[in-house]
Design a protein around this motif. Structure first.
Motif, PDB file in Angstrom:
ATOM      1  N   THR A 173     -28.175 -51.129 -26.850  1.00  0.00           N
ATOM      2  CA  THR A 173     -28.919 -52.287 -27.360  1.00  0.00           C
ATOM      3  C   THR A 173     -29.351 -52.102 -28.803  1.00  0.00           C
ATOM      4  O   THR A 173     -29.546 -53.075 -29.532  1.00  0.00           O
ATOM      5  CB  THR A 173     -30.161 -52.544 -26.497  1.00  0.00           C
ATOM      6  OG1 THR A 173     -30.964 -51.364 -26.467  1.00  0.00           O
ATOM      7  CG2 THR A 173     -29.764 -52.921 -25.075  1.00  0.00           C
ATOM      8  N   GLY A 174     -29.533 -50.872 -29.235  1.00  0.00           N
ATOM      9  CA  GLY A 174     -29.880 -50.612 -30.628  1.00  0.00           C
ATOM     10  C   GLY A 174     -31.353 -50.780 -30.927  1.00  0.00           C
ATOM     11  O   GLY A 174     -32.073 -51.513 -30.252  1.00  0.00           O
ATOM     12  N   ALA A 175     -31.795 -50.084 -31.977  1.00  0.00           N
ATOM     13  CA  ALA A 175     -33.204 -50.130 -32.362  1.00  0.00           C
ATOM     14  C   ALA A 175     -33.469 -51.156 -33.447  1.00  0.00           C
ATOM     15  O   ALA A 175     -34.602 -51.581 -33.622  1.00  0.00           O
ATOM     16  CB  ALA A 175     -33.642 -48.746 -32.854  1.00  0.00           C
ATOM     17  N   ASP A 176     -32.454 -51.553 -34.189  1.00  0.00           N
ATOM     18  CA  ASP A 176     -32.650 -52.471 -35.309  1.00  0.00           C
ATOM     19  C   ASP A 176     -31.539 -53.516 -35.315  1.00  0.00           C
ATOM     20  O   ASP A 176     -30.357 -53.168 -35.265  1.00  0.00           O
ATOM     21  CB  ASP A 176     -32.642 -51.700 -36.638  1.00  0.00           C
ATOM     22  CG  ASP A 176     -33.199 -52.511 -37.794  1.00  0.00           C
ATOM     23  OD1 ASP A 176     -32.668 -53.618 -38.037  1.00  0.00           O
ATOM     24  OD2 ASP A 176     -34.139 -52.052 -38.462  1.00  0.00           O
ATOM     25  N   LYS A 177     -31.915 -54.788 -35.398  1.00  0.00           N
ATOM     26  CA  LYS A 177     -30.914 -55.847 -35.365  1.00  0.00           C
ATOM     27  C   LYS A 177     -30.042 -55.850 -36.616  1.00  0.00           C
ATOM     28  O   LYS A 177     -28.992 -56.499 -36.639  1.00  0.00           O
ATOM     29  CB  LYS A 177     -31.584 -57.205 -35.195  1.00  0.00           C
ATOM     30  CG  LYS A 177     -32.429 -57.652 -36.391  1.00  0.00           C
ATOM     31  CD  LYS A 177     -33.021 -59.019 -36.146  1.00  0.00           C
ATOM     32  CE  LYS A 177     -33.812 -59.512 -37.358  1.00  0.00           C
ATOM     33  NZ  LYS A 177     -34.365 -60.866 -37.126  1.00  0.00           N
ATOM     34  N   HIS A 178     -30.458 -55.123 -37.654  1.00  0.00           N
ATOM     35  CA  HIS A 178     -29.677 -55.079 -38.886  1.00  0.00           C
ATOM     36  C   HIS A 178     -28.766 -53.856 -38.987  1.00  0.00           C
ATOM     37  O   HIS A 178     -28.206 -53.594 -40.058  1.00  0.00           O
ATOM     38  CB  HIS A 178     -30.611 -55.114 -40.093  1.00  0.00           C
ATOM     39  CG  HIS A 178     -31.327 -56.411 -40.259  1.00  0.00           C
ATOM     40  ND1 HIS A 178     -30.676 -57.596 -40.513  1.00  0.00           N
ATOM     41  CD2 HIS A 178     -32.641 -56.715 -40.171  1.00  0.00           C
ATOM     42  CE1 HIS A 178     -31.560 -58.568 -40.593  1.00  0.00           C
ATOM     43  NE2 HIS A 178     -32.758 -58.073 -40.384  1.00  0.00           N
ATOM     44  N   ARG A 179     -28.626 -53.079 -37.911  1.00  0.00           N
ATOM     45  CA  ARG A 179     -27.631 -52.002 -37.943  1.00  0.00           C
ATOM     46  C   ARG A 179     -26.281 -52.629 -38.268  1.00  0.00           C
ATOM     47  O   ARG A 179     -25.986 -53.769 -37.885  1.00  0.00           O
ATOM     48  CB  ARG A 179     -27.587 -51.269 -36.605  1.00  0.00           C
ATOM     49  CG  ARG A 179     -27.303 -52.164 -35.399  1.00  0.00           C
ATOM     50  CD  ARG A 179     -27.335 -51.403 -34.097  1.00  0.00           C
ATOM     51  NE  ARG A 179     -27.221 -52.316 -32.954  1.00  0.00           N
ATOM     52  CZ  ARG A 179     -26.869 -51.937 -31.738  1.00  0.00           C
ATOM     53  NH1 ARG A 179     -26.573 -50.666 -31.505  1.00  0.00           N
ATOM     54  NH2 ARG A 179     -26.796 -52.811 -30.758  1.00  0.00           N
ATOM     55  N   LYS A 180     -25.424 -51.892 -38.970  1.00  0.00           N
ATOM     56  CA  LYS A 180     -24.191 -52.471 -39.488  1.00  0.00           C
ATOM     57  C   LYS A 180     -23.000 -51.584 -39.173  1.00  0.00           C
ATOM     58  O   LYS A 180     -23.032 -50.365 -39.374  1.00  0.00           O
ATOM     59  CB  LYS A 180     -24.277 -52.643 -41.006  1.00  0.00           C
ATOM     60  CG  LYS A 180     -25.393 -53.556 -41.473  1.00  0.00           C
ATOM     61  CD  LYS A 180     -25.501 -53.557 -42.990  1.00  0.00           C
ATOM     62  CE  LYS A 180     -26.679 -54.403 -43.458  1.00  0.00           C
ATOM     63  NZ  LYS A 180     -26.820 -54.356 -44.940  1.00  0.00           N
ATOM     64  N   ALA A 181     -21.945 -52.225 -38.695  1.00  0.00           N
ATOM     65  CA  ALA A 181     -20.655 -51.571 -38.516  1.00  0.00           C
ATOM     66  C   ALA A 181     -19.630 -52.419 -39.245  1.00  0.00           C
ATOM     67  O   ALA A 181     -19.650 -53.648 -39.121  1.00  0.00           O
ATOM     68  CB  ALA A 181     -20.302 -51.452 -37.036  1.00  0.00           C
ATOM     69  N   GLY A 182     -18.743 -51.775 -40.020  1.00  0.00           N
ATOM     70  CA  GLY A 182     -17.855 -52.612 -40.808  1.00  0.00           C
ATOM     71  C   GLY A 182     -16.608 -51.944 -41.304  1.00  0.00           C
ATOM     72  O   GLY A 182     -16.345 -50.757 -41.060  1.00  0.00           O
ATOM     73  N   LEU A 183     -15.822 -52.753 -42.001  1.00  0.00           N
ATOM     74  CA  LEU A 183     -14.595 -52.339 -42.657  1.00  0.00           C
ATOM     75  C   LEU A 183     -14.865 -52.379 -44.149  1.00  0.00           C
ATOM     76  O   LEU A 183     -15.342 -53.386 -44.671  1.00  0.00           O
ATOM     77  CB  LEU A 183     -13.450 -53.285 -42.299  1.00  0.00           C
ATOM     78  CG  LEU A 183     -13.316 -53.661 -40.814  1.00  0.00           C
ATOM     79  CD1 LEU A 183     -12.211 -54.698 -40.620  1.00  0.00           C
ATOM     80  CD2 LEU A 183     -13.055 -52.428 -39.965  1.00  0.00           C
TER      81      LEU A 183
END
Length: 501
Positions: A89-99
Protein backbone atom coordinates in the motif's frame (compact mmCIF):
# COMPACT_ATOMS: atom_id res chain seq x y z
CA UNK A 1 54.35 -8.69 5.80
CA UNK A 2 56.78 -7.62 3.06
CA UNK A 3 57.33 -3.98 2.11
CA UNK A 4 55.59 -4.68 -1.22
CA UNK A 5 52.53 -6.14 0.49
CA UNK A 6 52.39 -3.21 2.89
CA UNK A 7 52.54 -0.79 -0.02
CA UNK A 8 49.76 -2.63 -1.83
CA UNK A 9 47.58 -2.59 1.31
CA UNK A 10 48.17 1.16 1.71
CA UNK A 11 47.15 1.78 -1.89
CA UNK A 12 43.93 -0.23 -1.41
CA UNK A 13 43.09 1.75 1.72
CA UNK A 14 43.66 5.09 0.01
CA UNK A 15 42.12 4.12 -3.33
CA UNK A 16 39.61 1.28 -2.90
CA UNK A 17 38.60 -0.59 -6.02
CA UNK A 18 35.38 0.65 -7.60
CA UNK A 19 32.75 -2.07 -7.57
CA UNK A 20 30.38 -2.28 -10.51
CA UNK A 21 27.25 -4.38 -10.38
CA UNK A 22 26.95 -7.16 -12.89
CA UNK A 23 24.50 -6.58 -15.75
CA UNK A 24 20.90 -7.25 -14.76
CA UNK A 25 18.90 -8.44 -17.72
CA UNK A 26 19.02 -5.86 -20.51
CA UNK A 27 20.55 -3.21 -18.23
CA UNK A 28 24.25 -2.67 -17.62
CA UNK A 29 24.39 -1.34 -14.08
CA UNK A 30 22.49 0.07 -11.10
CA UNK A 31 23.20 2.97 -8.78
CA UNK A 32 21.71 5.13 -6.05
CA UNK A 33 21.46 8.64 -7.47
CA UNK A 34 21.81 11.43 -4.93
CA UNK A 35 21.71 10.79 -1.18
CA UNK A 36 19.85 7.71 0.05
CA UNK A 37 19.92 6.74 3.72
CA UNK A 38 19.08 3.14 2.80
CA UNK A 39 20.80 1.52 -0.20
CA UNK A 40 18.54 0.61 -3.11
CA UNK A 41 18.59 -2.61 -5.10
CA UNK A 42 17.49 -4.14 -8.40
CA UNK A 43 16.85 -7.77 -9.25
CA UNK A 44 15.45 -9.80 -12.13
CA UNK A 45 13.13 -12.80 -12.06
CA UNK A 46 14.07 -14.39 -15.38
CA UNK A 47 11.10 -16.74 -15.34
CA UNK A 48 8.58 -13.93 -14.89
CA UNK A 49 10.67 -11.46 -16.91
CA UNK A 50 10.11 -8.98 -14.12
CA UNK A 51 12.50 -6.48 -12.55
CA UNK A 52 11.99 -5.56 -8.90
CA UNK A 53 13.44 -2.31 -7.60
CA UNK A 54 13.59 -1.25 -3.96
CA UNK A 55 14.61 2.24 -2.90
CA UNK A 56 14.33 5.02 -0.39
CA UNK A 57 15.03 8.56 -1.58
CA UNK A 58 13.46 11.91 -0.77
CA UNK A 59 12.20 12.71 -4.28
CA UNK A 60 12.80 12.93 -8.02
CA UNK A 61 11.95 16.62 -8.31
CA UNK A 62 13.11 20.22 -7.83
CA UNK A 63 16.82 20.80 -8.59
CA UNK A 64 18.24 17.42 -7.52
CA UNK A 65 17.08 13.83 -7.15
CA UNK A 66 17.40 10.92 -4.74
CA UNK A 67 16.37 7.53 -6.15
CA UNK A 68 17.59 4.13 -7.31
CA UNK A 69 18.40 3.69 -11.00
CA UNK A 70 18.79 0.55 -13.12
CA UNK A 71 20.27 1.74 -16.41
CA UNK A 72 22.32 1.38 -19.57
CA UNK A 73 24.22 3.87 -21.67
CA UNK A 74 22.63 4.66 -25.01
CA UNK A 75 22.65 7.00 -27.99
CA UNK A 76 20.24 8.28 -30.62
CA UNK A 77 16.54 7.47 -30.80
CA UNK A 78 14.94 4.81 -28.62
CA UNK A 79 11.87 3.71 -26.71
CA UNK A 80 11.50 2.11 -23.29
CA UNK A 81 8.26 0.36 -22.27
CA UNK A 82 7.11 -1.47 -19.14
CA UNK A 83 4.14 -2.52 -17.01
CA UNK A 84 4.71 -0.89 -13.61
CA UNK A 85 3.16 -1.91 -10.27
CA UNK A 86 3.95 -0.88 -6.71
CA UNK A 87 4.33 -3.54 -4.05
CA UNK A 88 2.17 -2.94 -0.99
CA UNK A 89 0.00 0.00 0.00
CA UNK A 90 2.94 2.34 0.51
CA UNK A 91 3.61 5.09 3.01
CA UNK A 92 3.41 8.07 0.66
CA UNK A 93 1.03 8.64 -2.24
CA UNK A 94 3.81 10.49 -4.07
CA UNK A 95 6.22 7.55 -4.26
CA UNK A 96 7.36 7.30 -7.88
CA UNK A 97 8.27 4.49 -10.23
CA UNK A 98 9.22 5.37 -13.77
CA UNK A 99 11.09 5.15 -17.02
CA UNK A 100 13.91 7.67 -17.31
CA UNK A 101 16.35 9.19 -19.80
CA UNK A 102 19.16 11.02 -18.03
CA UNK A 103 22.18 12.96 -19.26
CA UNK A 104 24.42 11.93 -16.36
CA UNK A 105 24.37 10.12 -13.02
CA UNK A 106 24.71 13.37 -11.10
CA UNK A 107 21.85 14.16 -8.71
CA UNK A 108 21.10 17.44 -10.54
CA UNK A 109 21.42 16.11 -14.10
CA UNK A 110 19.11 17.07 -16.93
CA UNK A 111 16.52 14.33 -17.37
CA UNK A 112 13.07 13.38 -18.56
CA UNK A 113 10.92 10.57 -17.25
CA UNK A 114 7.42 9.21 -17.00
CA UNK A 115 6.66 8.92 -13.31
CA UNK A 116 3.83 6.74 -12.04
CA UNK A 117 2.89 7.99 -8.57
CA UNK A 118 1.53 5.90 -5.73
CA UNK A 119 -1.92 7.50 -6.12
CA UNK A 120 -2.03 6.73 -9.86
CA UNK A 121 -1.03 10.19 -11.12
CA UNK A 122 1.12 9.78 -14.23
CA UNK A 123 3.35 12.65 -15.34
CA UNK A 124 6.01 13.47 -17.87
CA UNK A 125 8.67 15.12 -15.67
CA UNK A 126 11.73 16.97 -16.95
CA UNK A 127 14.71 19.05 -15.87
CA UNK A 128 15.92 20.96 -18.90
CA UNK A 129 19.49 21.61 -17.75
CA UNK A 130 21.86 20.65 -14.96
CA UNK A 131 20.71 22.18 -11.68
CA UNK A 132 17.47 23.59 -13.10
CA UNK A 133 14.07 23.00 -11.52
CA UNK A 134 11.90 20.05 -12.53
CA UNK A 135 8.57 20.64 -14.29
CA UNK A 136 5.86 18.28 -15.41
CA UNK A 137 2.99 17.62 -17.76
CA UNK A 138 0.31 15.63 -15.94
CA UNK A 139 -1.61 13.07 -17.96
CA UNK A 140 -5.39 12.88 -17.58
CA UNK A 141 -5.09 9.08 -17.35
CA UNK A 142 -4.51 7.49 -13.95
CA UNK A 143 -3.06 4.09 -13.07
CA UNK A 144 -2.06 3.04 -16.60
CA UNK A 145 -1.16 -0.60 -17.08
CA UNK A 146 1.62 0.02 -19.59
CA UNK A 147 3.88 3.03 -20.14
CA UNK A 148 6.34 3.98 -22.85
CA UNK A 149 8.86 6.79 -23.15
CA UNK A 150 9.88 7.41 -26.76
CA UNK A 151 12.73 9.64 -27.90
CA UNK A 152 12.92 10.79 -31.51
CA UNK A 153 15.41 13.57 -32.08
CA UNK A 154 14.75 16.35 -29.57
CA UNK A 155 11.17 15.29 -28.85
CA UNK A 156 10.37 12.85 -26.05
CA UNK A 157 6.76 11.60 -25.91
CA UNK A 158 4.69 9.63 -23.46
CA UNK A 159 2.47 6.73 -24.53
CA UNK A 160 0.04 5.00 -22.18
CA UNK A 161 -2.42 2.12 -22.08
CA UNK A 162 -4.99 1.79 -19.30
CA UNK A 163 -6.49 -1.55 -20.28
CA UNK A 164 -3.74 -3.52 -21.99
CA UNK A 165 -0.16 -4.64 -21.46
CA UNK A 166 0.58 -4.83 -25.20
CA UNK A 167 2.84 -2.32 -26.92
CA UNK A 168 0.53 -2.13 -29.94
CA UNK A 169 -2.27 -0.83 -27.71
CA UNK A 170 -0.25 2.09 -26.36
CA UNK A 171 -1.64 5.49 -27.34
CA UNK A 172 -0.06 8.91 -27.39
CA UNK A 173 -1.00 10.57 -24.10
CA UNK A 174 -0.68 14.15 -25.34
CA UNK A 175 2.39 14.71 -23.13
CA UNK A 176 5.56 15.66 -24.98
CA UNK A 177 8.61 17.82 -24.41
CA UNK A 178 11.54 19.04 -26.47
CA UNK A 179 14.87 18.32 -24.77
CA UNK A 180 18.34 17.79 -26.24
CA UNK A 181 20.55 14.99 -24.87
CA UNK A 182 24.19 14.68 -25.89
CA UNK A 183 25.37 11.17 -26.77
CA UNK A 184 25.89 9.08 -24.75
CA UNK A 185 23.14 9.38 -22.15
CA UNK A 186 21.51 6.94 -19.73
CA UNK A 187 18.16 5.16 -19.99
CA UNK A 188 16.50 2.87 -17.49
CA UNK A 189 14.12 2.19 -14.61
CA UNK A 190 13.80 4.47 -11.59
CA UNK A 191 12.22 4.22 -8.14
CA UNK A 192 11.88 6.71 -5.29
CA UNK A 193 9.99 6.27 -2.00
CA UNK A 194 9.40 10.03 -1.54
CA UNK A 195 10.44 9.51 2.08
CA UNK A 196 14.13 9.41 2.97
CA UNK A 197 13.51 7.09 5.93
CA UNK A 198 11.39 4.47 4.16
CA UNK A 199 12.13 1.90 1.46
CA UNK A 200 9.46 1.12 -1.15
CA UNK A 201 9.39 -1.50 -3.90
CA UNK A 202 7.91 -1.79 -7.39
CA UNK A 203 7.92 -4.28 -10.24
CA UNK A 204 8.61 -3.55 -13.90
CA UNK A 205 7.29 -6.31 -16.17
CA UNK A 206 7.50 -6.96 -19.91
CA UNK A 207 10.29 -4.40 -20.17
CA UNK A 208 11.29 -3.57 -23.73
CA UNK A 209 14.18 -1.28 -24.66
CA UNK A 210 14.27 -0.59 -28.39
CA UNK A 211 17.37 1.26 -29.58
CA UNK A 212 16.67 0.66 -33.26
CA UNK A 213 13.42 2.47 -33.97
CA UNK A 214 12.17 2.03 -37.53
CA UNK A 215 12.42 5.06 -39.78
CA UNK A 216 8.94 6.51 -40.39
CA UNK A 217 7.78 6.02 -43.95
CA UNK A 218 4.32 7.59 -43.85
CA UNK A 219 3.29 11.19 -43.34
CA UNK A 220 3.18 12.00 -39.61
CA UNK A 221 -0.18 12.29 -37.87
CA UNK A 222 -1.11 15.59 -36.26
CA UNK A 223 -2.25 15.43 -32.64
CA UNK A 224 -3.63 18.34 -30.63
CA UNK A 225 -3.44 18.56 -26.85
CA UNK A 226 -5.63 20.89 -24.81
CA UNK A 227 -3.64 21.77 -21.70
CA UNK A 228 -3.86 23.98 -18.65
CA UNK A 229 -0.91 25.45 -16.80
CA UNK A 230 -0.57 26.83 -13.30
CA UNK A 231 1.14 30.22 -13.13
CA UNK A 232 2.54 29.54 -9.67
CA UNK A 233 4.30 26.27 -10.50
CA UNK A 234 4.34 26.38 -14.34
CA UNK A 235 3.29 22.71 -14.22
CA UNK A 236 0.89 21.59 -16.94
CA UNK A 237 -2.05 19.17 -17.03
CA UNK A 238 -3.68 17.56 -20.04
CA UNK A 239 -7.42 18.02 -20.50
CA UNK A 240 -7.91 16.38 -23.89
CA UNK A 241 -5.89 14.87 -26.75
CA UNK A 242 -7.12 14.13 -30.26
CA UNK A 243 -5.65 13.25 -33.65
CA UNK A 244 -7.33 16.29 -35.21
CA UNK A 245 -6.61 20.02 -35.19
CA UNK A 246 -8.34 21.88 -32.36
CA UNK A 247 -7.68 25.52 -31.57
CA UNK A 248 -7.98 28.54 -29.28
CA UNK A 249 -9.30 27.51 -25.85
CA UNK A 250 -11.37 29.93 -23.75
CA UNK A 251 -12.24 29.48 -20.09
CA UNK A 252 -15.90 29.81 -19.20
CA UNK A 253 -16.97 31.90 -16.22
CA UNK A 254 -17.72 28.83 -14.08
CA UNK A 255 -13.99 28.05 -13.97
CA UNK A 256 -14.63 24.36 -14.66
CA UNK A 257 -15.29 24.39 -18.42
CA UNK A 258 -13.25 25.13 -21.53
CA UNK A 259 -14.37 25.75 -25.10
CA UNK A 260 -12.42 25.42 -28.34
CA UNK A 261 -13.01 25.20 -32.09
CA UNK A 262 -12.58 22.19 -34.34
CA UNK A 263 -13.51 21.76 -38.01
CA UNK A 264 -15.74 24.84 -37.99
CA UNK A 265 -17.67 24.00 -34.80
CA UNK A 266 -17.34 25.13 -31.18
CA UNK A 267 -17.03 22.53 -28.43
CA UNK A 268 -17.17 22.58 -24.63
CA UNK A 269 -15.33 20.18 -22.31
CA UNK A 270 -14.73 19.96 -18.53
CA UNK A 271 -11.31 21.25 -17.47
CA UNK A 272 -10.66 17.92 -15.76
CA UNK A 273 -11.26 16.08 -19.05
CA UNK A 274 -14.11 14.11 -20.51
CA UNK A 275 -16.13 13.89 -23.70
CA UNK A 276 -16.38 17.12 -25.73
CA UNK A 277 -19.88 18.39 -26.59
CA UNK A 278 -20.67 20.57 -29.59
CA UNK A 279 -22.30 23.94 -28.95
CA UNK A 280 -25.19 24.65 -31.31
CA UNK A 281 -24.13 27.64 -33.43
CA UNK A 282 -26.97 27.34 -35.95
CA UNK A 283 -25.95 28.18 -39.51
CA UNK A 284 -22.43 29.16 -38.36
CA UNK A 285 -20.59 25.95 -39.19
CA UNK A 286 -17.30 27.45 -40.37
CA UNK A 287 -16.19 29.04 -37.10
CA UNK A 288 -12.51 29.94 -36.92
CA UNK A 289 -10.25 30.37 -33.90
CA UNK A 290 -11.45 33.86 -32.92
CA UNK A 291 -14.10 33.41 -30.22
CA UNK A 292 -14.72 34.08 -26.52
CA UNK A 293 -17.54 34.33 -23.95
CA UNK A 294 -18.83 37.70 -22.75
CA UNK A 295 -17.66 39.01 -19.35
CA UNK A 296 -20.99 38.09 -17.74
CA UNK A 297 -20.85 34.59 -19.25
CA UNK A 298 -24.19 35.00 -21.06
CA UNK A 299 -23.08 35.37 -24.70
CA UNK A 300 -20.49 33.85 -26.98
CA UNK A 301 -18.79 35.92 -29.70
CA UNK A 302 -17.64 33.94 -32.74
CA UNK A 303 -16.01 34.60 -36.10
CA UNK A 304 -17.56 32.51 -38.87
CA UNK A 305 -17.04 32.13 -42.62
CA UNK A 306 -20.14 30.19 -43.63
CA UNK A 307 -22.20 32.99 -45.18
CA UNK A 308 -22.10 35.05 -48.38
CA UNK A 309 -18.66 35.27 -49.95
CA UNK A 310 -17.17 33.16 -47.12
CA UNK A 311 -15.35 36.08 -45.49
CA UNK A 312 -15.07 36.02 -41.71
CA UNK A 313 -17.90 37.89 -39.95
CA UNK A 314 -18.52 38.35 -36.23
CA UNK A 315 -21.66 37.07 -34.50
CA UNK A 316 -22.95 36.65 -30.96
CA UNK A 317 -25.19 33.91 -29.61
CA UNK A 318 -26.22 32.50 -26.22
CA UNK A 319 -23.34 30.70 -24.49
CA UNK A 320 -25.51 27.59 -24.29
CA UNK A 321 -26.09 27.68 -28.07
CA UNK A 322 -28.63 29.25 -30.39
CA UNK A 323 -29.07 31.35 -33.52
CA UNK A 324 -26.13 33.71 -34.23
CA UNK A 325 -26.76 37.45 -34.45
CA UNK A 326 -24.68 39.34 -37.03
CA UNK A 327 -22.51 42.10 -35.51
CA UNK A 328 -20.14 43.09 -38.34
CA UNK A 329 -21.87 43.29 -41.75
CA UNK A 330 -18.51 43.83 -43.50
CA UNK A 331 -15.70 41.28 -43.71
CA UNK A 332 -13.20 40.00 -43.20
CA UNK A 333 -13.58 40.73 -39.49
CA UNK A 334 -11.96 38.67 -36.75
CA UNK A 335 -13.18 38.93 -33.15
CA UNK A 336 -10.63 39.19 -30.34
CA UNK A 337 -12.01 40.80 -27.20
CA UNK A 338 -14.96 42.11 -25.19
CA UNK A 339 -14.91 45.39 -23.26
CA UNK A 340 -15.22 44.70 -19.50
CA UNK A 341 -18.83 45.93 -19.47
CA UNK A 342 -19.72 43.70 -22.43
CA UNK A 343 -20.91 46.64 -24.56
CA UNK A 344 -18.07 46.82 -27.12
CA UNK A 345 -16.25 44.24 -29.25
CA UNK A 346 -12.64 44.74 -30.36
CA UNK A 347 -11.58 43.06 -33.57
CA UNK A 348 -9.06 42.94 -36.38
CA UNK A 349 -10.41 43.70 -39.84
CA UNK A 350 -9.13 44.09 -43.37
CA UNK A 351 -10.38 47.26 -45.04
CA UNK A 352 -8.85 48.63 -48.25
CA UNK A 353 -6.05 46.03 -48.10
CA UNK A 354 -4.95 47.10 -44.61
CA UNK A 355 -5.36 45.09 -41.41
CA UNK A 356 -6.19 47.35 -38.45
CA UNK A 357 -7.87 47.37 -35.05
CA UNK A 358 -11.56 48.30 -34.85
CA UNK A 359 -14.29 48.39 -32.25
CA UNK A 360 -18.05 48.02 -32.68
CA UNK A 361 -21.03 48.00 -30.31
CA UNK A 362 -21.80 44.46 -29.17
CA UNK A 363 -25.39 45.11 -30.28
CA UNK A 364 -24.16 45.39 -33.87
CA UNK A 365 -25.32 47.72 -36.60
CA UNK A 366 -26.81 47.78 -40.08
CA UNK A 367 -23.77 49.23 -41.84
CA UNK A 368 -20.06 49.95 -41.51
CA UNK A 369 -20.67 53.36 -39.90
CA UNK A 370 -21.02 51.63 -36.53
CA UNK A 371 -17.41 50.39 -36.50
CA UNK A 372 -14.58 52.62 -35.27
CA UNK A 373 -11.06 52.36 -36.63
CA UNK A 374 -8.39 52.69 -33.92
CA UNK A 375 -5.10 52.09 -35.78
CA UNK A 376 -3.81 53.38 -39.09
CA UNK A 377 -0.09 52.57 -39.12
CA UNK A 378 1.26 50.74 -42.16
CA UNK A 379 1.57 47.02 -41.57
CA UNK A 380 -0.45 44.50 -39.60
CA UNK A 381 -2.23 45.39 -36.35
CA UNK A 382 -3.96 42.37 -34.79
CA UNK A 383 -5.09 40.64 -31.60
CA UNK A 384 -6.85 43.50 -29.73
CA UNK A 385 -7.92 42.78 -26.16
CA UNK A 386 -9.20 45.10 -23.44
CA UNK A 387 -7.50 45.37 -20.07
CA UNK A 388 -9.84 44.25 -17.24
CA UNK A 389 -10.21 47.85 -16.04
CA UNK A 390 -11.21 49.01 -19.52
CA UNK A 391 -8.49 51.67 -19.62
CA UNK A 392 -6.36 50.07 -22.35
CA UNK A 393 -6.47 47.85 -25.41
CA UNK A 394 -3.46 45.58 -25.96
CA UNK A 395 -2.61 44.44 -29.49
CA UNK A 396 0.29 43.23 -31.61
CA UNK A 397 1.77 45.21 -34.48
CA UNK A 398 4.64 44.84 -36.96
CA UNK A 399 4.79 48.57 -37.74
CA UNK A 400 8.45 48.66 -36.65
CA UNK A 401 9.37 45.75 -38.93
CA UNK A 402 9.00 43.12 -36.21
CA UNK A 403 5.86 41.88 -34.48
CA UNK A 404 5.70 43.32 -30.96
CA UNK A 405 3.11 43.93 -28.24
CA UNK A 406 1.53 47.40 -28.06
CA UNK A 407 -1.00 49.21 -25.91
CA UNK A 408 -3.38 52.12 -26.54
CA UNK A 409 -6.32 53.94 -24.99
CA UNK A 410 -9.79 52.63 -25.88
CA UNK A 411 -10.24 55.50 -28.35
CA UNK A 412 -7.00 54.64 -30.17
CA UNK A 413 -4.88 57.42 -28.68
CA UNK A 414 -1.62 56.96 -26.78
CA UNK A 415 -0.28 54.01 -28.75
CA UNK A 416 2.92 52.70 -27.13
CA UNK A 417 5.17 49.68 -27.65
CA UNK A 418 5.32 47.24 -24.70
CA UNK A 419 7.84 44.56 -25.81
CA UNK A 420 11.16 45.30 -27.53
CA UNK A 421 12.99 41.98 -27.73
CA UNK A 422 14.13 39.90 -30.70
CA UNK A 423 11.12 37.56 -30.79
CA UNK A 424 8.01 38.01 -32.89
CA UNK A 425 5.30 38.43 -30.24
CA UNK A 426 1.59 37.78 -30.84
CA UNK A 427 -1.82 37.72 -29.14
CA UNK A 428 -1.51 39.61 -25.84
CA UNK A 429 -3.92 38.44 -23.11
CA UNK A 430 -4.10 40.42 -19.84
CA UNK A 431 -4.97 38.38 -16.76
CA UNK A 432 -8.36 39.05 -15.12
CA UNK A 433 -6.60 40.59 -12.10
CA UNK A 434 -4.74 42.96 -14.48
CA UNK A 435 -1.33 41.93 -13.12
CA UNK A 436 0.12 39.87 -15.98
CA UNK A 437 0.14 39.80 -19.77
CA UNK A 438 0.40 36.47 -21.58
CA UNK A 439 1.57 36.28 -25.20
CA UNK A 440 2.94 33.90 -27.83
CA UNK A 441 6.51 34.25 -29.11
CA UNK A 442 7.92 33.04 -32.42
CA UNK A 443 11.60 33.03 -33.34
CA UNK A 444 12.88 36.16 -35.13
CA UNK A 445 12.92 34.53 -38.57
CA UNK A 446 9.25 33.42 -38.56
CA UNK A 447 6.86 35.68 -40.44
CA UNK A 448 3.16 35.84 -39.59
CA UNK A 449 1.65 33.39 -37.10
CA UNK A 450 1.87 30.02 -38.88
CA UNK A 451 1.01 26.65 -37.40
CA UNK A 452 3.42 23.88 -36.42
CA UNK A 453 6.34 25.97 -35.19
CA UNK A 454 8.64 25.93 -32.18
CA UNK A 455 7.11 28.68 -30.03
CA UNK A 456 7.12 29.93 -26.45
CA UNK A 457 4.45 31.07 -24.04
CA UNK A 458 5.73 34.05 -22.06
CA UNK A 459 4.20 36.28 -19.42
CA UNK A 460 4.93 39.94 -18.66
CA UNK A 461 4.59 41.26 -15.13
CA UNK A 462 2.76 44.57 -15.68
CA UNK A 463 4.22 46.08 -12.49
CA UNK A 464 7.89 45.22 -13.05
CA UNK A 465 7.95 44.71 -16.85
CA UNK A 466 9.82 41.44 -16.23
CA UNK A 467 9.11 38.69 -18.77
CA UNK A 468 9.13 35.05 -17.66
CA UNK A 469 9.05 31.90 -19.77
CA UNK A 470 6.09 29.61 -19.11
CA UNK A 471 6.61 26.89 -21.71
CA UNK A 472 8.43 25.96 -24.90
CA UNK A 473 6.22 23.94 -27.22
CA UNK A 474 5.31 22.99 -30.76
CA UNK A 475 2.42 25.23 -31.73
CA UNK A 476 1.61 28.65 -33.17
CA UNK A 477 -1.62 29.33 -34.98
CA UNK A 478 -4.37 28.00 -32.73
CA UNK A 479 -2.32 27.86 -29.52
CA UNK A 480 -3.68 31.00 -27.78
CA UNK A 481 -5.46 33.15 -30.39
CA UNK A 482 -8.06 34.60 -28.00
CA UNK A 483 -8.54 35.05 -24.19
CA UNK A 484 -7.37 31.96 -22.31
CA UNK A 485 -7.03 32.90 -18.62
CA UNK A 486 -8.97 31.16 -15.88
CA UNK A 487 -11.37 33.53 -14.08
CA UNK A 488 -9.18 33.53 -10.94
CA UNK A 489 -6.00 34.45 -12.92
CA UNK A 490 -4.23 31.35 -11.58
CA UNK A 491 -4.10 29.28 -14.78
CA UNK A 492 -4.04 29.51 -18.55
CA UNK A 493 -5.32 27.13 -21.22
CA UNK A 494 -3.59 26.49 -24.54
CA UNK A 495 -3.19 24.00 -27.37
CA UNK A 496 0.08 22.22 -28.14
CA UNK A 497 0.55 20.24 -31.34
CA UNK A 498 2.49 17.08 -32.16
CA UNK A 499 3.52 15.44 -35.41
CA UNK A 500 3.66 11.76 -34.52
CA UNK A 501 5.51 9.32 -36.81
Amino acid sequence: MSHVAKAQLLILCLFPLTSHAAPIGIFEDQKDIGTLLHPGSSSLDSNLKTYTLSAAGENMWAAKDAFHYLFSKSTGDLSLSADISFIGTGADKHRKAGLMIRQSLDADSAYIDVALHGDGLTSLQFRESKGALTHEVQSNLTNPKRLRLEKRGQFIRLYLSTDSTKDEDLKFSGASHRLTFADPFFVGLALCSHNKDITESATFSNVQLNTNLPTPTAKPTLYSTLETQSLSSTDRRITYTTNARIEAPNWLRDGTTLIYNQAGRIYRIPVIGGQPEVINTGFATRCNNDHAPSPDGVLLAISDQSQGNRQSLIYTLPITGGTPKLITPIGPSYFHGWSPDGKILAFCAQRNNEFDIYTIPASGGPDASTETRLTSAKGLDDGPEYSPDGKSIYFNSDRTGQMQIWRMNPDGSGQEQITTDTFNNWFPHPSPDNKKLLFLSYSPDVKGHPENQLVSLRVLNLSTNKIDLLANLFGGQGTINTPCWSPDSKKIAFISYHLIP
